[in-house]
Design an enzyme around this catalytic site. Structure first.
Site, PDB file in Angstrom:
ATOM      1  N   SER A   1      -6.461  29.346   5.233  1.00 55.54           N
ATOM      2  CA  SER A   1      -6.197  29.438   6.632  1.00 55.54           C
ATOM      3  C   SER A   1      -5.099  30.326   6.657  1.00 55.54           C
ATOM      4  CB  SER A   1      -5.759  28.319   7.526  1.00 55.54           C
ATOM      5  OG  SER A   1      -4.517  27.716   6.964  1.00 55.54           O
TER       6      SER A   1
ATOM      7  N   ASP B   1       0.815  -1.052  -0.257  1.00 53.39           N
ATOM      8  CA  ASP B   1      -0.001  -0.044   0.069  1.00 53.39           C
ATOM      9  C   ASP B   1       0.851   1.443   0.114  1.00 53.39           C
ATOM     10  OD1 ASP B   1      -2.688  -0.884  -0.122  1.00 53.39           O
ATOM     11  OD2 ASP B   1      -2.550  -1.763   2.117  1.00 53.39           O
TER      12      ASP B   1
END
Lengths: 701, 563
Positions: free
Chosen positions: A398, A320
């Site tokens: 942000s 993975d």
């Protein structure tokens, strides 16, 4: 000596290096000579013929020992007979000792686990919703039980209601609590672990006595150990060699009588024991147990020895991407200023905007600014009067307003809109920089500022998946060993390709669905390849079951753990590579000691045959190339060497032979040299030394 | 030219000749067994025996074919010898019927491709037995051996099938397309060089010293050709290839060695071709050549060594050797014949030096695999390769595999059974025979007085006989009078069990391998086509054989040779 405590990498601990020390490798656990003494009672207990018969080679030695004992009793004055008898018994005891020591290491671990498995009282929910107290051993599959803070979970199951933090240190050794919640991939709980907070309702999925912890105890104790296919095959070969030598020795007596040199049964038994492959016969099961143990030391539980062996044969690894090849989160790798903006300016703004950003991405921006761009460290508390603008799904930005400056970082579209809204200018190359990063598989974050020079875009932060250090070398090694690596990712092919190239894997599967994974495994297997993979989700279960080696993460669902044939308690997918190495090391150790054992026989013949027959045919004394002291001392030396070599090789059997990833050719050349040639030469030296020592004892002719 | 140099040059010439035909013959044989077409003559044969040559057989069916065919051959050959006395004229040459035990022994021996002879050809076998019985078995027993080897090769070459080909087709093709044409050519060469080929009767000839001698005619050259080509070894005459009618001169001597070795060596090429990787064939060839060259060198060295005045005068151990072949030619012949399960001899093996006799014996004890009998050498070597792969293959960190086929429990079980058979037969029968005999110095084998010598040499005679029989070699150490009911029977049994039991395991192995799916080769695979593996294989063979027979060899040839 190397690690007894494996490097534990918490699933979230992406900052740490993978458990990969170039020196430690897969060399095994500690071997302490004191264990030999401690395991002695067990070694004697194993003299029971019903136990011995499982190892055909050592069983023959035991029969031989009984025989010589009887003969020695018949002629009590014969020191030679008694000495041979003693050493034959020692040979058997040494073999049992090897196995006992190997098992002893698992036993200690099993005791710890048993403590966790103290009989619990379960709070079972009845159909009308009331609670009743029942012993944990009486739970049935499908029962619902309630656990609150402080309770020990009575059995394996899935959380069906609530969320709780659970201390799983009893199993994993990891003290940090983990979150278990209903639904999703984090619902599995293990019996014997402790709920630290909140209340959960658990649906029991395993019968008492077959729980994970029960299986674990059986595994580490070796009670559930079954001989693996390769071990069985090797045992057959060893048994047939034993038959050949039995034949050679049994038929020798008529030949000897004809030649006028009849031999005593004691001498013939000594010859037989020296010839049959006792070294490997004695150590074979210890090697297998130690191989499993090496996995346990690394917090991996193999549900069958077969899986460990298969790990050595694996030719395709499915890895993975996230967590295995790359760190779990994207990280800032570069600040790219637009034309007209300075690098330092961008870095400073990026740092400033991220000081209060506690996301991994935000922290990585701060880290990059100090590490790569040499900015001074700052923290959000240093700035008084700063107004932090948190990220929201609406603004998608942000930043901070401080000392009249406004700094923003965020998604490209939002930041451009913010600048344009305020009448600022967007540098013409902002968009092209942005697209370039996207195409390279990265994620761009735009940084903009509004100060005395007006609102403007400063540049782009390049966020990307960072490949763990050392992965490329690791994959190169795997390639040299003939193992193909395939990266599995949900990313789009473009991103996947970029990361695959950077990490140096051989192939990748992008936008992978569980079905794609399954299809890939089947395709590889159709070509005769053995496939290993890791997985944790319920939808990984079919693929884990299909793979030849399926390593389930302990944090995963029960379905995944059921489907895999190994469970990694640390839930560290990188460990798959180590598992493969342990599998290989197990097979190499077996082969090396078999070769060593057989090669040993040559020297023993040169010791024993002239001792037996030089009286009848003086010419045969020319075979006594070690010029051993006397016939008796020659035979005795061979028998003693044969027994001592077992003890001498116990550490090697437990630790496994040294293993470095290399091509099959160089590995064979090296091992043949060490264990083949070494096995041929070393007994000549060993027997000679023992003979010299024996000749010093007064009374030995 | 010194005798040593002449020996070496002969060997070099032989080596070159073998190298020259290796590829064409190996490729041709691969085509023969892979071919889909049938020759007209072959079709007639299939119709005659009622076989369907295109039907694929699983291993039990293949084995049934081998055993049934050999059983019928055994019975026919036995009967033919038993009725010889009733045959007219030249058919029997007036010889009597052969006794039951000797007829059994001879039938087993020729059907088992061993050609151990407890009879003396010119004094017991007429033209009918020689030509219709023995010569026929020389062809078909060889063809059976090749067929079984080809079945094993198919086991490696094929995957996910249980079919191993058709025994009848393999048998007929081996005979018609390989052995017959090669034999014709070889026989013509032999006739041209002086070997005889006729159906003449017995001639009485006056000797120089005044006595008379009976000399037979016969179809010698043709039988000689297949005797060597099929690694049979049964001589037309008792003196075998030392007889001038069989082996007239130094050239035919070398030519016969060439015939002995040519098919077993070339079969490694066939193997490489059929498994689709000729390098794998070369590795097996390399292993065989290494052992063969090593043994020949050792044999020459012990035979040329001059110990004692008589040997020094003769330039080596000339006792029992033919003047026209010399020590070089005899050593080359003795090594080739014992390493190939042929068993033809051009010198008395009992007269080899003590160690030389040991080398001949060890050559057989290796299991006749370097290069071994036709077919049997290849399958024997492949079984040893499986054992070597299993032991050493583990050392590369993978479950052992050979040619992409995993060597698992079943394969190792069958291979282990295979290697157990001959040591059991050799050591078991020798031990029983020795237990029947008395202490040294007395007339041995009180039962029948068949061992001529006492001491270590006497023991070697018996050990040699059973080694020769169980390994299907057929050569004799001489000295042992093997024509007794005990030896005729036990040696006959050793031959049959030593020939057909291994075939059972080889075919089962072939079946098991064919069913497997091949594992693809990677950098982690043990490279079995490399010199390292060939060396490893040699080591495995020598150590396993050496360990099995060391005590027995110590009491026979070593006791004699080292004193």
């Amino acid at each position: 000596m190397s690690t007894t405590t494996p490097v534990r990498t918490a699933p979230e601990g992406d900052e740490k290096q993978p458990a990969h020390e170039s020196s430690g490798r897969v060399s095994g656990g500690l071997f302490d000579p004191a264990q030999l003494v401690k395991s002695l009672p067990d070694a004697f207990r194993k003299l029971d013929p019903r136990v011995m018969v499982k190892s055909p080679v050592m069983f023959v030695v035991e029969i031989g020992s009984v025989l010589t004992t009887i003969l020695a009793f018949k002629k009590p004055g014969d020191w030679f007979g008694w000495t041979i008898t003693a050493w034959l018994w020692l040979t058997v005891v040494f073999a049992n000792l090897a196995e006992a020591v190997a098992e002893g290491r698992g036993k200690a671990q099993a005791d710890t686990l048993r403590k966790a498995k103290t009989d619990t009282v379960a709070r079972r929910l009845t159909k009308d919703g009331a609670e009743e107290s029942v012993p944990g051993a009486e739970l049935r599959v499908g029962d619902l039980v309630v656990c609150e803070a402080g309770d020990i979970i009575p059995g394996d199951g899935d959380v069906v209601e609530g969320v709780a933090s659970v201390d799983e240190s009893a199993i994993t050794g990891e003290s940090a609590p983990v979150i278990r919640e209903s639904g999703g991939d984090r619902c599995a709980v293990t019996g014997g672990t402790k709920v630290l907070s909140d209340r959960i309702v658990i649906k029991i999925t395993t019968k008492p006595g077959e729980t994970f912890i029960d299986r674990m105890i059986n595994l580490v104790e070796g009670a559930a150990r079954q001989k693996t296919p390769n071990e069985i095959a090797l045992n057959i070969l060893l048994a047939s060699l034993t038959i050949v030598f039995l034949l050679a020795v049994v038929t020798l007596q008529p030949f000897a009588i004809y030649s006028g040199a009849e031999q005593t049964m004691i001498v013939l038994t000594a010859l037989l024991v020296c010839l049959i492959p006792t070294t490997i016969g004695a150590l074979l099961s210890a090697i297998g147990i130690a191989g499993m143990d090496r996995l346990v030391q690394r917090n991996v539980l193999a549900m069958s020895g077969r899986a460990v062996e298969a790990a050595g044969d694996v030719s395709t690894l499915l890895l993975d991407k996230t967590g295995t090849i790359t760190y779990g989160n994207r990280r800032a790798s570069e600040f790219v200023p637009v034309k007209g903006a300075r690098q330092e300016e961008l870095a400073e703004a990026a740092q400033l905007s991220s000081l209060a950003d506690e996301t991994p991405e935000g922290r990585s921006v701060v880290a990059l600014a100090t590490e790569k761009y040499g900015l001074a460290e700052r923290s959000d508390t240093d700035l008084t009067g700063a107004e932090w603008v948190p990220f929201t799904a609406q603004t998608r930005m942000s930043g901070v307003d401080v000392d009249g400056r406004k700094v923003r970082k965020g998604a490209t579209g939002s930041v451009i809109a913010w600048v344009e809204e305020r009448g600022g200018t967007v540098a013409p190359d902002a968009r092209s920089l942005n697209d370039g990063i996207s195409q390279a598989g990265g994620t761009p974050l735009l940084v903009a500022v509004e100060d005395e020079k007006g609102p403007r875009v400063l540049g782009v932060i390049h966020l990307k998946d960072v490949v763990k250090e050392g992965m490329r070398e690791r994959f190169d090694e795997l390639r040299a060993m003939g193992i193909k690596t395939v990266m599995i990712t949900g990313d789009n092919p473009l991103t996947a390709k970029a990361i695959a190239e950077e990490a140096g894997v051989d192939d990748f599967l992008a936008e992978a669905t569980p079905e794609d994974k399954m299809a890939l495994i089947k395709r590889e297997q159709a070509g005769g390849k053995l496939v290993a993979m890791t997985g944790d989700g319920t939808n990984d279960a079919p693929a884990l079951a299909q793979a030849d080696v399926g390593v389930a993460m302990n944090t995963g669902t029960s379905a995944a753990k059921e489907a895999g044939n190994m469970v990694d308690l640390d839930s560290n997918p990188t460990k798959l590579i180590e598992i493969v190495e342990i599998g290989k090391q197990l097979l190499i150790t077996r082969g090396a000691l078999t070769t060593f054992s057989i090669a040993n026989d040559v020297a023993k013949y040169f010791a024993i045959i002239p001792a037996m027959f030089a009286v009848a045919y003086p010419g045969l004394d020319k075979l006594n190339i070690m010029s051993l002291h006397s016939p008796q001392s020659a035979i005795l030396s061979a028998v003693i060497f044969n027994a001592l070599i077992i003890i001498a090789l116990v550490p090697l059997a437990l630790k496994g032979v040294r293993y470095r990833p290399m091509s099959a050719d160089s590995m064979l050349r090296r091992n043949l040299l060490v264990y083949g040639l070494g096995g041929l030469v070393s007994p000549f030296i060993g027997i000679k030394i023992i003979d010299m020592l024996l000749s010093l004892i007064p009374g030995i002719r | 030219m010194s005798p040593v140099l002449s020996g070496v040059l002969q060997f070099v010439a032989l080596f070159a000749a073998l190298a020259l035909v290796y590829r064409p013959l190996g490729d041709y044989m691969a085509r023969v067994y892979d071919s889909k077409k049938h020759l007209r003559a072959e079709k007639w044969i299939y119709r005659l025996i009622g076989a369907d040559p295109d039907a694929e057989m699983r291993w039990p069916a293949y084995l049934r074919g081998v055993l049934a065919f050999s059983a019928v051959g055994l019975l026919l050959l036995y009967l033919l010898q038993r009725v010889q006395g009733a045959l007219p004229g030249r058919l029997s040459l007036g010889f009597h019927s052969i006794s039951p035990d000797q007829a059994f022994n001879t039938a087993a021996s020729f059907v088992g491709n061993t050609n151990w002879q407890s009879y003396s050809g010119e004094q017991s076998m007429g033209h009918a037995v020689q030509t219709l019985g023995l010569a026929v078995q020389n062809f078909v027993s060889a063809a059976v051996g090749i067929a079984v080897a080809i079945a094993l090769v198919r086991g490696f070459a094929r995957s996910r099938t249980s079919n191993l080909g058709n025994f009848w087709a393999d048998l007929v093709r081996g005979t018609v397309r390989i052995l017959l044409p090669l034999s014709v050519v070889a026989a013509v060469v032999l006739v041209a060089c002086g070997a005889i080929q006729n159906f003449a009767g017995i001639h009485e000839i006056g000797q120089l010293t005044g006595g008379t001698q009976q000399v037979n005619g016969g179809a010698v050259a043709s039988q000689e050709a297949i005797k060597e080509l099929g690694t049979n070894g049964g001589g037309y005459f008792n003196a075998n290839s030392a007889h001038p009618f069989e082996n007239p001169n130094a050239f035919t001597n070398l030519f016969e060695v060439f015939l002995i070795l040519v098919i077993p060596f070339a079969l490694t090429r066939t193997f490489g071709k059929m498994v689709g990787n000729v390098k794998q064939g070369y590795a097996i060839l390399g292993t065989m050549v290494l052992i063969w060259v090593g043994f020949t060198a050792l044999m020459m060295w012990t035979e040329f060594a001059h110990h004692g005045a008589a040997l020094q005068a003769a330039g080596g151990a000339m006792e029992g050797k033919e003047q026209r072949f010399g020590i070089g030619g005899s050593s080359i012949f003795a090594t080739a014949t014992t390493l190939t399960s042929t068993g033809a001899v051009d010198a008395g093996h009992s007269s080899l030096t003590g160690l030389g006799g040991g080398i001949a014996m060890l050559g057989m004890m290796l299991g006749e695999i370097a290069p071994g009998g036709v077919g049997s050498g290849l399958y024997g070597m492949l079984v040893m390769a499986i054992i070597a792969v299993f032991i050493a293959g583990l050392m590369v960190g993978r479950t052992p595999e050979y040619l992409g086929k995993k060597i698992g429990t079943r394969e190792i079980k069958l291979a282990a059974c295979y290697i157990l058979i001959t040591p059991t037969l050799v050591l078991g029968f020798t031990a029983v025979s020795m237990a029947m005999s008395g202490p040294p110095g007395q007339i041995l084998n009180k039962a029948d007085g068949s061992v001529l010598h006492s001491g270590a040499h006497g023991f070697s005679e018996v050990l040699y006989a059973f080694t020769s029989a169980a390994n299907n070699n057929g050569s004799a150490f001489a000295g042992l009078n093997a024509n007794t009911p005990w030896y005729n029977t036990t040696l006959g049994l050793a031959i049959l069990l030593g020939r057909f039991l291994p075939m059972v395991f080889v075919l089962a192995l072939a079946g098991s391998l064919a069913e497997q799916q091949p594992v693809p080769e990677t950098a982690g695979t043990l490279r079995t086509e490399k010199p390292l593996f060939a060396g490893l294989l040699v080591g495995t063979i020598l150590i396993i054989t050496g360990l099995t027979y060391f005590p027995a060899l110590a009491l026979g040839p070593m006791a004699e040779g080292l004193s």
